[in-house]
Design a protein around this motif. Sequence first.
Motif, PDB file in Angstrom:
ATOM      1  N   ASP A   1       0.668  -1.304  -0.195  1.00  0.00           N
ATOM      2  CA  ASP A   1       0.268   0.148   0.092  1.00  0.00           C
ATOM      3  C   ASP A   1       0.664   1.194   0.194  1.00  0.00           C
ATOM      4  OD1 ASP A   1      -1.764   2.087   0.316  1.00  0.00           O
ATOM      5  OD2 ASP A   1      -3.058   1.355   2.148  1.00  0.00           O
ATOM      6  N   PHE A   2       1.155   2.000  -1.593  1.00  0.00           N
ATOM      7  CA  PHE A   2       2.713   2.719  -1.800  1.00  0.00           C
ATOM      8  C   PHE A   2       2.124   4.415  -0.609  1.00  0.00           C
ATOM      9  CE2 PHE A   2       3.513   0.173  -5.434  1.00  0.00           C
ATOM     10  CZ  PHE A   2       4.494  -0.046  -5.043  1.00  0.00           C
ATOM     11  N   ARG A   3       0.807   4.722  -0.706  1.00  0.00           N
ATOM     12  CA  ARG A   3       0.024   5.864  -0.577  1.00  0.00           C
ATOM     13  C   ARG A   3       0.271   5.116   1.566  1.00  0.00           C
ATOM     14  NH1 ARG A   3      -2.822   9.466  -1.558  1.00  0.00           N
ATOM     15  NH2 ARG A   3      -3.834  11.109   0.480  1.00  0.00           N
ATOM     16  N   ASN A   4      -0.124   4.506   2.415  1.00  0.00           N
ATOM     17  CA  ASN A   4      -0.078   4.095   3.631  1.00  0.00           C
ATOM     18  C   ASN A   4       1.539   3.968   4.093  1.00  0.00           C
ATOM     19  OD1 ASN A   4      -1.213   4.002   6.109  1.00  0.00           O
ATOM     20  ND2 ASN A   4      -0.207   1.586   5.871  1.00  0.00           N
ATOM     21  N   LEU A   5       2.151   3.820   3.380  1.00  0.00           N
ATOM     22  CA  LEU A   5       4.145   3.966   3.579  1.00  0.00           C
ATOM     23  C   LEU A   5       4.285   4.919   3.598  1.00  0.00           C
ATOM     24  CD1 LEU A   5       4.953   0.371   1.652  1.00  0.00           C
ATOM     25  CD2 LEU A   5       5.198   0.202   3.985  1.00  0.00           C
ATOM     26  N   GLU A   6       4.495   5.596   2.855  1.00  0.00           N
ATOM     27  CA  GLU A   6       4.470   7.517   2.382  1.00  0.00           C
ATOM     28  C   GLU A   6       4.174   7.830   3.246  1.00  0.00           C
ATOM     29  OE1 GLU A   6       5.124   7.276  -2.677  1.00  0.00           O
ATOM     30  OE2 GLU A   6       2.897   7.939  -1.189  1.00  0.00           O
ATOM     31  N   MET A   7       2.954   8.017   3.648  1.00  0.00           N
ATOM     32  CA  MET A   7       2.289   8.800   4.955  1.00  0.00           C
ATOM     33  C   MET A   7       3.110   8.325   6.464  1.00  0.00           C
ATOM     34  SD  MET A   7      -1.246   8.653   4.090  1.00  0.00           S
ATOM     35  CE  MET A   7      -1.751   9.610   5.721  1.00  0.00           C
ATOM     36  N   GLN A   8       3.193   7.292   6.476  1.00  0.00           N
ATOM     37  CA  GLN A   8       3.971   6.508   7.932  1.00  0.00           C
ATOM     38  C   GLN A   8       5.267   6.712   8.185  1.00  0.00           C
ATOM     39  OE1 GLN A   8       3.327   2.015   7.542  1.00  0.00           O
ATOM     40  NE2 GLN A   8       1.223   2.080   8.491  1.00  0.00           N
ATOM     41  N   ASN A   9       6.208   6.908   6.782  1.00  0.00           N
ATOM     42  CA  ASN A   9       7.660   7.193   6.677  1.00  0.00           C
ATOM     43  C   ASN A   9       8.186   8.306   6.530  1.00  0.00           C
ATOM     44  OD1 ASN A   9       8.899   4.337   7.662  1.00  0.00           O
ATOM     45  ND2 ASN A   9       6.947   3.459   5.714  1.00  0.00           N
ATOM     46  N   ASN A  10       7.961   9.245   5.750  1.00  0.00           N
ATOM     47  CA  ASN A  10       7.331  10.680   5.855  1.00  0.00           C
ATOM     48  C   ASN A  10       8.327  10.519   4.560  1.00  0.00           C
ATOM     49  OD1 ASN A  10       5.999  11.647   7.855  1.00  0.00           O
ATOM     50  ND2 ASN A  10       8.295  11.931   8.932  1.00  0.00           N
ATOM     51  N   ALA A  11       7.567   9.490   3.288  1.00  0.00           N
ATOM     52  CA  ALA A  11       8.862   9.317   2.445  1.00  0.00           C
ATOM     53  C   ALA A  11       7.963   9.127   0.774  1.00  0.00           C
ATOM     54  CB  ALA A  11       9.642   7.845   2.702  1.00  0.00           C
ATOM     55  N   GLU A  12       8.535   9.431  -0.068  1.00  0.00           N
ATOM     56  CA  GLU A  12       8.221   9.834  -1.964  1.00  0.00           C
ATOM     57  C   GLU A  12       8.756   8.430  -2.294  1.00  0.00           C
ATOM     58  OE1 GLU A  12       8.575  12.030  -5.382  1.00  0.00           O
ATOM     59  OE2 GLU A  12       8.485  13.025  -3.919  1.00  0.00           O
ATOM     60  N   ILE A  13       7.590   7.391  -2.719  1.00  0.00           N
ATOM     61  CA  ILE A  13       7.929   5.937  -2.973  1.00  0.00           C
ATOM     62  C   ILE A  13       7.893   5.662  -4.758  1.00  0.00           C
ATOM     63  CG2 ILE A  13       7.661   3.437  -3.262  1.00  0.00           C
ATOM     64  CD1 ILE A  13       6.546   4.245  -0.490  1.00  0.00           C
ATOM     65  N   VAL A  14       8.795   5.475  -5.492  1.00  0.00           N
ATOM     66  CA  VAL A  14       8.551   5.803  -7.198  1.00  0.00           C
ATOM     67  C   VAL A  14       9.304   5.145  -7.290  1.00  0.00           C
ATOM     68  CG1 VAL A  14       8.505   6.928  -9.541  1.00  0.00           C
ATOM     69  CG2 VAL A  14       7.696   8.365  -7.062  1.00  0.00           C
ATOM     70  N   ILE A  15       8.656   3.858  -8.309  1.00  0.00           N
ATOM     71  CA  ILE A  15       9.011   2.553  -9.501  1.00  0.00           C
ATOM     72  C   ILE A  15       9.463   3.583 -10.851  1.00  0.00           C
ATOM     73  CG2 ILE A  15       8.859   0.316 -10.591  1.00  0.00           C
ATOM     74  CD1 ILE A  15       7.175   0.124  -8.221  1.00  0.00           C
ATOM     75  N   LYS A  16      10.271   3.293 -11.366  1.00  0.00           N
ATOM     76  CA  LYS A  16      10.888   4.168 -12.304  1.00  0.00           C
ATOM     77  C   LYS A  16      12.071   2.843 -13.554  1.00  0.00           C
ATOM     78  CE  LYS A  16      11.311   8.770  -9.885  1.00  0.00           C
ATOM     79  NZ  LYS A  16      12.282  10.222 -10.452  1.00  0.00           N
ATOM     80  N   LYS A  17      12.067   2.790 -14.633  1.00  0.00           N
ATOM     81  CA  LYS A  17      12.935   2.915 -15.687  1.00  0.00           C
ATOM     82  C   LYS A  17      13.690   2.869 -15.258  1.00  0.00           C
ATOM     83  CE  LYS A  17       9.338   1.987 -19.354  1.00  0.00           C
ATOM     84  NZ  LYS A  17       8.873   2.426 -20.751  1.00  0.00           N
ATOM     85  N   LEU A  18      15.238   2.092 -15.686  1.00  0.00           N
ATOM     86  CA  LEU A  18      16.330   1.682 -15.306  1.00  0.00           C
ATOM     87  C   LEU A  18      17.065   3.161 -15.829  1.00  0.00           C
ATOM     88  CD1 LEU A  18      19.161   0.767 -13.615  1.00  0.00           C
ATOM     89  CD2 LEU A  18      19.365  -0.677 -15.479  1.00  0.00           C
ATOM     90  N   ASP A  19      16.387   3.969 -17.008  1.00  0.00           N
ATOM     91  CA  ASP A  19      17.349   4.737 -18.084  1.00  0.00           C
ATOM     92  C   ASP A  19      16.702   5.777 -17.613  1.00  0.00           C
ATOM     93  OD1 ASP A  19      14.391   4.779 -18.485  1.00  0.00           O
ATOM     94  OD2 ASP A  19      15.173   4.425 -20.862  1.00  0.00           O
ATOM     95  N   GLN A  20      15.670   6.351 -16.570  1.00  0.00           N
ATOM     96  CA  GLN A  20      15.687   7.056 -16.116  1.00  0.00           C
ATOM     97  C   GLN A  20      16.951   7.969 -15.119  1.00  0.00           C
ATOM     98  OE1 GLN A  20      11.447   6.821 -14.278  1.00  0.00           O
ATOM     99  NE2 GLN A  20      10.954   7.582 -15.708  1.00  0.00           N
ATOM    100  N   LEU A  21      17.415   6.999 -14.393  1.00  0.00           N
ATOM    101  CA  LEU A  21      18.593   7.507 -13.438  1.00  0.00           C
ATOM    102  C   LEU A  21      19.988   8.415 -14.286  1.00  0.00           C
ATOM    103  CD1 LEU A  21      19.782   4.178 -12.219  1.00  0.00           C
ATOM    104  CD2 LEU A  21      18.714   6.275 -11.001  1.00  0.00           C
ATOM    105  N   ASP A  22      19.941   8.859 -15.561  1.00  0.00           N
ATOM    106  CA  ASP A  22      20.325   9.585 -16.182  1.00  0.00           C
ATOM    107  C   ASP A  22      19.812  11.058 -16.326  1.00  0.00           C
ATOM    108  OD1 ASP A  22      21.923   7.946 -17.017  1.00  0.00           O
ATOM    109  OD2 ASP A  22      20.902   6.809 -18.965  1.00  0.00           O
TER     110      ASP A  22
END
Length: 482
Positions: free
Chosen positions: A57-78
């Motif tokens: 539950d990404f929303r719950n995890l973000e609220m509990q840990n004051n964090a922003e969780i994103v799943i991205k493609k590997l080329d977005q590291l550039d």
Amino acid sequence: MKIRVKIFLVMLSVVFVMVGGFAITNSVYLEKFYVTNKKEKLLQVGNSILDPNYIVDFRNLEMQNNAEIVIKKLDQLDKFYFRRQLTIDEIIQIKRGFKVGKPTFKIISFKDYRGKALVLFMPYKSNRYIEILTPLSLIQEGLDVSIQYHIQIIILALVLGCVIAFIFSKAMVTPILEIKEITQKIAKLDFSRKFEGDRVDEIGELGEAINKMGETLKKNIDEINKVNAKLRVDIENEKELDKLRKEFIAYVSHELKTPIAIIQGYAQGLIENVATEEDKNFYCEVIVEEAYKMDALVKELLLMSKIESGYFKMENADIDAYPLIQDLMDKYSTQASDLVYTGDTQINVIADEKYLDRVLDNLISNAIKYGTDDKIVNIEVKDMGDKYRFIVSNKSHNLTEKDLESIWTPFIRLESSIGKEGHGLGLAIVAGILDKHHSEHGVYLSGENTVNFWFDLEKVSESTLNEKNELSEDKGEKNEEE
């Protein structure tokens, strides 16, 4: 520096070291600790996302840990390189970590609301990764609150530490100061102060030891003072004895010189036949009389010597003193004085009959010899309960209170005795005999120029008297039977 100040400064130094160490730890290591703790939490979030058994539950995890969780493609590291947020080497390092399944943390500055943030890069699936971001501003805000809180704690601890240091130093030093005052008084031979604390620690034991030391010192000093006082008395007595010895030699020489000269003169007259037949008897009588005087003086000196040297012995027994008094009254009945007796006709006392007779004889003969005015000598015996008091009184207007102070001293002859026979030993012998009887005695003036010599003797107990009476009755009955 006083010990109280030293203890206070030592304790204050300990408090400063502890508080200072706490402050340094708080300012230097607290941020690192906070960041390390945050990294662990972000890793836990990432691991929970990777766990196939975990429903994310990404929303719950973000609220509990004051964090922003994103799943991205590997080329977005550039993009981080193009935005100049990461170097090419850092991006290569992150990608290498993905290949071995290793997560990587980076601190990246964003130009938007996120500002400076802690970012966790974690491999996810092929050609994808998880990016978990938490702003460091939140961490810094928590650090600031924590530091402000700990600063207040430090100040409070510092104040409490100073107060506790002051109280502890006072509690430690107060009994020590008391012990100091006690020892200062002991140094001045004042043992009135005692340590009264009820402590059970080493200070209490020290106070108790000082109390015992003070008591021991006081006891020893009292004994020394007694010995010194006795020594001073002995020295004074020795001086007085030496003075009396010199006076004794001079007195005896003087007392013996006269009778010896008289005996020599009359004996020489007899040898040279200067006396008539009628005078020869007179010469002989004079020689015999002077010889008797010398003999009496020598006997008194010997008796006085025995009394003073301690070789004088008595044989105390149960006696009746009344016959002794009656015999002496008969003996002196032909004198010019009138003897008046007041008391019981049976006086049972414990005494040496021979020497009690000597005491009564000396007192009665002195009363007759030195009496003035009406020439009445009163002999009184009072029943004092467990003892009898003997009092011999006569009128003597020549005696004063000052004379009574030295009246028992050997060879002392008062002005009132000048021209009368005697050697000044009679009353000294009386005092010596009474001392051997453990008898209280003395002399005092009363009424109109009346001098009273008195002494006490222990009464015979009633049980002893009853036994003697029964024994006498048994002997009487036995004699009647015979």
